[in-house]
Design a protein around this motif. Structure first.
Motif, PDB file in Angstrom:
ATOM      1  N   LYS A 183     -50.067  28.327 -62.461  1.00 59.09           N
ATOM      2  CA  LYS A 183     -49.666  29.186 -63.574  1.00 59.09           C
ATOM      3  C   LYS A 183     -50.455  30.500 -63.520  1.00 59.09           C
ATOM      4  O   LYS A 183     -51.494  30.567 -62.859  1.00 59.09           O
ATOM      5  CB  LYS A 183     -49.944  28.489 -64.910  1.00 59.09           C
ATOM      6  N   PRO A 184     -49.988  31.536 -64.226  1.00 60.29           N
ATOM      7  CA  PRO A 184     -50.817  32.752 -64.314  1.00 60.29           C
ATOM      8  C   PRO A 184     -52.191  32.398 -64.881  1.00 60.29           C
ATOM      9  O   PRO A 184     -52.292  31.686 -65.884  1.00 60.29           O
ATOM     10  CB  PRO A 184     -50.030  33.639 -65.274  1.00 60.29           C
ATOM     11  N   ILE A 185     -53.251  32.900 -64.250  1.00 63.88           N
ATOM     12  CA  ILE A 185     -54.607  32.521 -64.674  1.00 63.88           C
ATOM     13  C   ILE A 185     -54.859  32.907 -66.126  1.00 63.88           C
ATOM     14  O   ILE A 185     -55.565  32.202 -66.857  1.00 63.88           O
ATOM     15  CB  ILE A 185     -55.675  33.157 -63.743  1.00 63.88           C
ATOM     16  N   VAL A 186     -54.242  34.014 -66.588  1.00 63.44           N
ATOM     17  CA  VAL A 186     -54.453  34.449 -67.961  1.00 63.44           C
ATOM     18  C   VAL A 186     -53.914  33.423 -68.952  1.00 63.44           C
ATOM     19  O   VAL A 186     -54.392  33.336 -70.088  1.00 63.44           O
ATOM     20  CB  VAL A 186     -53.817  35.844 -68.191  1.00 63.44           C
ATOM     21  N   ASP A 187     -52.939  32.616 -68.529  1.00 64.38           N
ATOM     22  CA  ASP A 187     -52.353  31.622 -69.424  1.00 64.38           C
ATOM     23  C   ASP A 187     -53.152  30.327 -69.491  1.00 64.38           C
ATOM     24  O   ASP A 187     -52.877  29.471 -70.342  1.00 64.38           O
ATOM     25  CB  ASP A 187     -50.914  31.315 -69.009  1.00 64.38           C
ATOM     26  N   VAL A 188     -54.118  30.152 -68.600  1.00 68.68           N
ATOM     27  CA  VAL A 188     -54.954  28.949 -68.664  1.00 68.68           C
ATOM     28  C   VAL A 188     -56.384  29.281 -69.094  1.00 68.68           C
ATOM     29  O   VAL A 188     -57.205  28.384 -69.266  1.00 68.68           O
ATOM     30  CB  VAL A 188     -54.965  28.187 -67.323  1.00 68.68           C
ATOM     31  N   ILE A 189     -56.680  30.565 -69.269  1.00 65.48           N
ATOM     32  CA  ILE A 189     -57.989  30.962 -69.806  1.00 65.48           C
ATOM     33  C   ILE A 189     -57.955  30.837 -71.320  1.00 65.48           C
ATOM     34  O   ILE A 189     -57.056  31.381 -71.979  1.00 65.48           O
ATOM     35  CB  ILE A 189     -58.339  32.411 -69.403  1.00 65.48           C
ATOM     36  N   LEU A 190     -58.904  30.116 -71.891  1.00 63.25           N
ATOM     37  CA  LEU A 190     -58.968  29.949 -73.344  1.00 63.25           C
ATOM     38  C   LEU A 190     -59.210  31.291 -74.017  1.00 63.25           C
ATOM     39  O   LEU A 190     -60.092  32.050 -73.604  1.00 63.25           O
ATOM     40  CB  LEU A 190     -60.089  28.962 -73.709  1.00 63.25           C
ATOM     41  N   ASP A 191     -58.443  31.576 -75.050  1.00 69.54           N
ATOM     42  CA  ASP A 191     -58.524  32.875 -75.728  1.00 69.54           C
ATOM     43  C   ASP A 191     -59.652  32.905 -76.759  1.00 69.54           C
ATOM     44  O   ASP A 191     -59.452  33.179 -77.933  1.00 69.54           O
ATOM     45  CB  ASP A 191     -57.178  33.220 -76.380  1.00 69.54           C
ATOM     46  N   VAL A 192     -60.856  32.656 -76.289  1.00 67.14           N
ATOM     47  CA  VAL A 192     -62.072  32.751 -77.107  1.00 67.14           C
ATOM     48  C   VAL A 192     -63.025  33.681 -76.363  1.00 67.14           C
ATOM     49  O   VAL A 192     -63.539  33.328 -75.298  1.00 67.14           O
ATOM     50  CB  VAL A 192     -62.722  31.374 -77.331  1.00 67.14           C
ATOM     51  N   ALA A 193     -63.236  34.871 -76.909  1.00 72.05           N
ATOM     52  CA  ALA A 193     -64.007  35.900 -76.201  1.00 72.05           C
ATOM     53  C   ALA A 193     -65.493  35.796 -76.513  1.00 72.05           C
ATOM     54  O   ALA A 193     -65.891  35.620 -77.665  1.00 72.05           O
ATOM     55  CB  ALA A 193     -63.495  37.290 -76.572  1.00 72.05           C
ATOM     56  N   GLY A 194     -66.306  35.934 -75.477  1.00 73.25           N
ATOM     57  CA  GLY A 194     -67.749  35.939 -75.649  1.00 73.25           C
ATOM     58  C   GLY A 194     -68.279  37.358 -75.815  1.00 73.25           C
ATOM     59  O   GLY A 194     -67.566  38.338 -75.617  1.00 73.25           O
ATOM     60  N   GLN A 195     -69.535  37.455 -76.191  1.00 73.18           N
ATOM     61  CA  GLN A 195     -70.193  38.756 -76.289  1.00 73.18           C
ATOM     62  C   GLN A 195     -71.698  38.553 -76.175  1.00 73.18           C
ATOM     63  O   GLN A 195     -72.224  37.510 -76.558  1.00 73.18           O
ATOM     64  CB  GLN A 195     -69.844  39.468 -77.595  1.00 73.18           C
ATOM     65  N   LYS A 196     -72.373  39.561 -75.648  1.00 75.97           N
ATOM     66  CA  LYS A 196     -73.821  39.476 -75.441  1.00 75.97           C
ATOM     67  C   LYS A 196     -74.616  40.331 -76.412  1.00 75.97           C
ATOM     68  O   LYS A 196     -75.825  40.444 -76.284  1.00 75.97           O
ATOM     69  CB  LYS A 196     -74.164  39.850 -73.998  1.00 75.97           C
ATOM     70  N   GLY A 197     -73.927  40.972 -77.365  1.00 73.36           N
ATOM     71  CA  GLY A 197     -74.666  41.636 -78.437  1.00 73.36           C
ATOM     72  C   GLY A 197     -74.644  43.140 -78.448  1.00 73.36           C
ATOM     73  O   GLY A 197     -74.874  43.748 -79.491  1.00 73.36           O
ATOM     74  N   THR A 198     -74.396  43.797 -77.299  1.00 71.34           N
ATOM     75  CA  THR A 198     -74.520  45.253 -77.293  1.00 71.34           C
ATOM     76  C   THR A 198     -73.413  45.935 -78.102  1.00 71.34           C
ATOM     77  O   THR A 198     -73.642  46.981 -78.697  1.00 71.34           O
ATOM     78  CB  THR A 198     -74.534  45.787 -75.849  1.00 71.34           C
ATOM     79  N   GLY A 199     -72.210  45.349 -78.107  1.00 71.35           N
ATOM     80  CA  GLY A 199     -71.151  45.895 -78.962  1.00 71.35           C
ATOM     81  C   GLY A 199     -71.508  45.750 -80.419  1.00 71.35           C
ATOM     82  O   GLY A 199     -71.282  46.658 -81.233  1.00 71.35           O
ATOM     83  N   LEU A 200     -72.080  44.599 -80.763  1.00 70.89           N
ATOM     84  CA  LEU A 200     -72.539  44.364 -82.129  1.00 70.89           C
ATOM     85  C   LEU A 200     -73.630  45.356 -82.511  1.00 70.89           C
ATOM     86  O   LEU A 200     -73.618  45.920 -83.611  1.00 70.89           O
ATOM     87  CB  LEU A 200     -73.058  42.931 -82.258  1.00 70.89           C
ATOM     88  N   TRP A 201     -74.577  45.601 -81.589  1.00 74.08           N
ATOM     89  CA  TRP A 201     -75.636  46.581 -81.861  1.00 74.08           C
ATOM     90  C   TRP A 201     -75.035  47.959 -82.142  1.00 74.08           C
ATOM     91  O   TRP A 201     -75.494  48.679 -83.028  1.00 74.08           O
ATOM     92  CB  TRP A 201     -76.577  46.686 -80.667  1.00 74.08           C
ATOM     93  N   THR A 202     -74.006  48.334 -81.366  1.00 67.52           N
ATOM     94  CA  THR A 202     -73.373  49.638 -81.573  1.00 67.52           C
ATOM     95  C   THR A 202     -72.715  49.709 -82.941  1.00 67.52           C
ATOM     96  O   THR A 202     -72.858  50.705 -83.660  1.00 67.52           O
ATOM     97  CB  THR A 202     -72.317  49.910 -80.482  1.00 67.52           C
ATOM     98  N   ALA A 203     -71.988  48.658 -83.301  1.00 66.61           N
ATOM     99  CA  ALA A 203     -71.326  48.634 -84.602  1.00 66.61           C
ATOM    100  C   ALA A 203     -72.351  48.714 -85.731  1.00 66.61           C
ATOM    101  O   ALA A 203     -72.191  49.480 -86.689  1.00 66.61           O
ATOM    102  CB  ALA A 203     -70.477  47.364 -84.740  1.00 66.61           C
TER     103      ALA A 203
END
Length: 508
Positions: A275-295
């Motif tokens: 199947k397309p790999i995008v369709d078997v990747i769980l749609d739960v995104a991670g983050q390491k904090g730098t976007g949060l720091w910017t916000a």
């Protein structure tokens, strides 16, 4: 006993993915490196890779078994690069180095994703003991190996010594086109072109700029995901078909690393299911904090970065997977209808233009945030130089950044990218499609938090008068928070006695 091999010019501590890549990059550029990691397997890993890559040449990297061993291999004054996790590990390593005799003329460079305020505190803490310098790195493993974008900041004397090293290992761009000059061949680094390394400013400035870079990266990625979701929902396209569209987009103003890799992901099949790999990747995104720091940073200093904040919230919402599964069976949206075949190309163009305009706004917010922070911290940030060093080597590298460089070269005091003639003209040209694409998404029930927040930012920024006048009236009514008047000078405040005669009071 006399030494038979020359001393190393650079010490490297931390040989994970990024550290190993940086070490090999330094070696390619003619620097002899003394490498140390608490994990002996990682030390052996970089030595083995160096042996493969150098062929019949002498060893370019010396493996070390301890801090003391590493220092014994180095020329004085020491130049030591740290590629270790941000936070407490940085201070632990600095303390170890002090124990083993580093002194005030030695330089220690933190290349991790440290919070900029931590960097400022470390410079104060180690002042007089050694030169603590920071150099934010963007580009991931490949960038670190063959040329990253580098954002150094700190002591000017430290920069004078580091400048040739950092410029040598950084990514390079063609000075005329602004396009990356790439050669991912070990032992053959790119020498020509403009280096993607420039002194950002005093301690903390480089890590702040990298933090905003990562915030823009969050927004850019989310915008691409919203474009993908809109195309897939409205046109019932397969991931491979959308990959082909993205590759076409990559030939124009949206040309960027993120569009390029998004096409690669969408074109990839799952080796297990087919199947397309995008369709078997769980749609739960991670983050390491730098976007949060910017916000958080944008909220703290009152500089609106709505696209960044929306992208952080989108990742947070993605983590509510179980709740979303339940809600999908309860909460109803519009009756989903695909777009007729005759309108397909027009729809694709609308999404393209919406992505482009939203991207302009995301970058405008990021540069305005850096401008506001720079003014508050006393940093004299060169935004043309910052845009230049992001043109290659980093995750948000894009042809688009050449136009940003040009904008700040024309007007170093430019308040906002939206007010540059070129970008104002681009939005004027494409905004109708931008608005229509968002309307399309609303009708289809496709979530577009970054698209819509970017348009709201644009519409708010271009408004001479907003509804904040009513807001100030509300605040004065319930909390006596006062207000200014349009017919009086700024800084003069007034209050209405709402509970009595409702007369107006001028406050001193």
């Amino acid at each position: 006993m006399s030494r038979t091999t020359p001393l190393c010019q650079i010490g490297l501590i931390g040989l994970g993915v990024m550290g190993k890549s940086l070490g090999l990059n330094l070696a390619d550029n003619g620097y002899k490196v003394a490498a140390f990691d608490l994990d002996t397997d990682k030390v052996q890993g970089i030595l083995s890779q160096d042996e493969i890559e150098r062929g019949n040449q002498d060893a370019r990297i010396i493996g070390c078994s301890s801090f003391e061993d590493m220092l014994s291999q180095l020329e004085k004054p020491y130049l030591i690069i740290l590629s270790i996790p941000a936070g407490k590990p940085v201070d632990i390593v600095c303390a170890k180095l002090l124990e083993h005799g580093i002194s005030q003329d030695d330089i220690v460079v933190d290349t991790g994703n440290s919070l900029w305020t931590d960097t400022v505190e470390r410079e104060k803490q180690y002042n007089g003991k050694f030169i603590f310098f920071s150099c934010a790195v963007s580009g991931g493993e490949v960038g670190a190996r063959f040329g990253p974008s580098l954002m150094p900041s700190g002591d000017q004397a430290g920069w004078a010594r580091l400048e040739p090293v950092l410029e040598a290992i950084s990514a390079k761009v063609d000075p005329k086109s602004g396009l990356p000059l790439v050669n991912n061949e070990p032992g053959n680094p790119v020498k020509e072109g403009e280096p993607c390394a420039a002194y950002i400013g005093p301690t903390g400035a480089g890590h702040y700029v990298k933090m905003v870079h990562n915030g823009i990266e969050y927004a850019d990625m989310q915008l691409i995901c919203e474009a993908y979701q809109s195309l897939r929902t409205a046109l019932n396209l397969t991931p491979k078909e959308i990959a082909a569209i993205f590759r076409e987009w990559n030939k124009g103003p949206l040309n960027s690393y993120l569009i390029e890799i998004s096409a690669e992901v969408l074109d990839q099949d799952d080796p297990i299911t087919g199947k397309p790999i995008v369709d078997v990747i769980l749609d739960v995104a991670g983050q390491k904090g730098t976007g949060l720091w910017t916000a958080m940073g944008s909220l703290e200093i009152g500089s609106p970065a709505m696209a960044v904040t929306a992208s952080v919230y989108a990742r947070c919402l993605s983590s509510l997977k179980d709740n979303r599964i339940k809600a999908s069976g309860i909460l109803k949206g519009p009756a989903v209808k695909t777009v007729p075949e005759s309108e397909k190309q027009a729809y694709i163009q609308r999404v393209h233009d919406a992505l482009y305009c939203s991207k302009i706004c995301a970058y405008a917010q990021g540069f305005e945030l850096m401008k506001t922070a720079g003014e508050q911290q006393g940093w004299d940030l060169d935004f043309a130089a910052i845009a230049k060093i992001w043109r290659a080597g980093c995750i948000i590298r894009a042809v688009f950044l050449q136009s940003i460089t040009d904008a700040f070269n024309k007007d170093k005091a430019l308040a906002n990218l939206l007010m540059d003639d070129y970008f104002a003209g681009q939005i004027e040209k494409f905004q109708e499609n931008w608005r229509e694409a968002i309307v399309d998404g609303v009708r289809l029930g496709v979530a577009m938090p970054c698209f819509t927040s970017s348009l709201s930012y644009y519409d708010s920024y271009r408004s001479e008068t907003t509804a904040a006048n009513l807001l100030q009236g509300q605040r004065d009514f319930f909390g006596s928070h006062t207000f200014e008047r349009v017919d009086e000078p700024r800084g003069q405040f007034y209050h209405i006695n709402w509970s009595a005669e409702r007369d107006i009071v001028r406050l001193k």
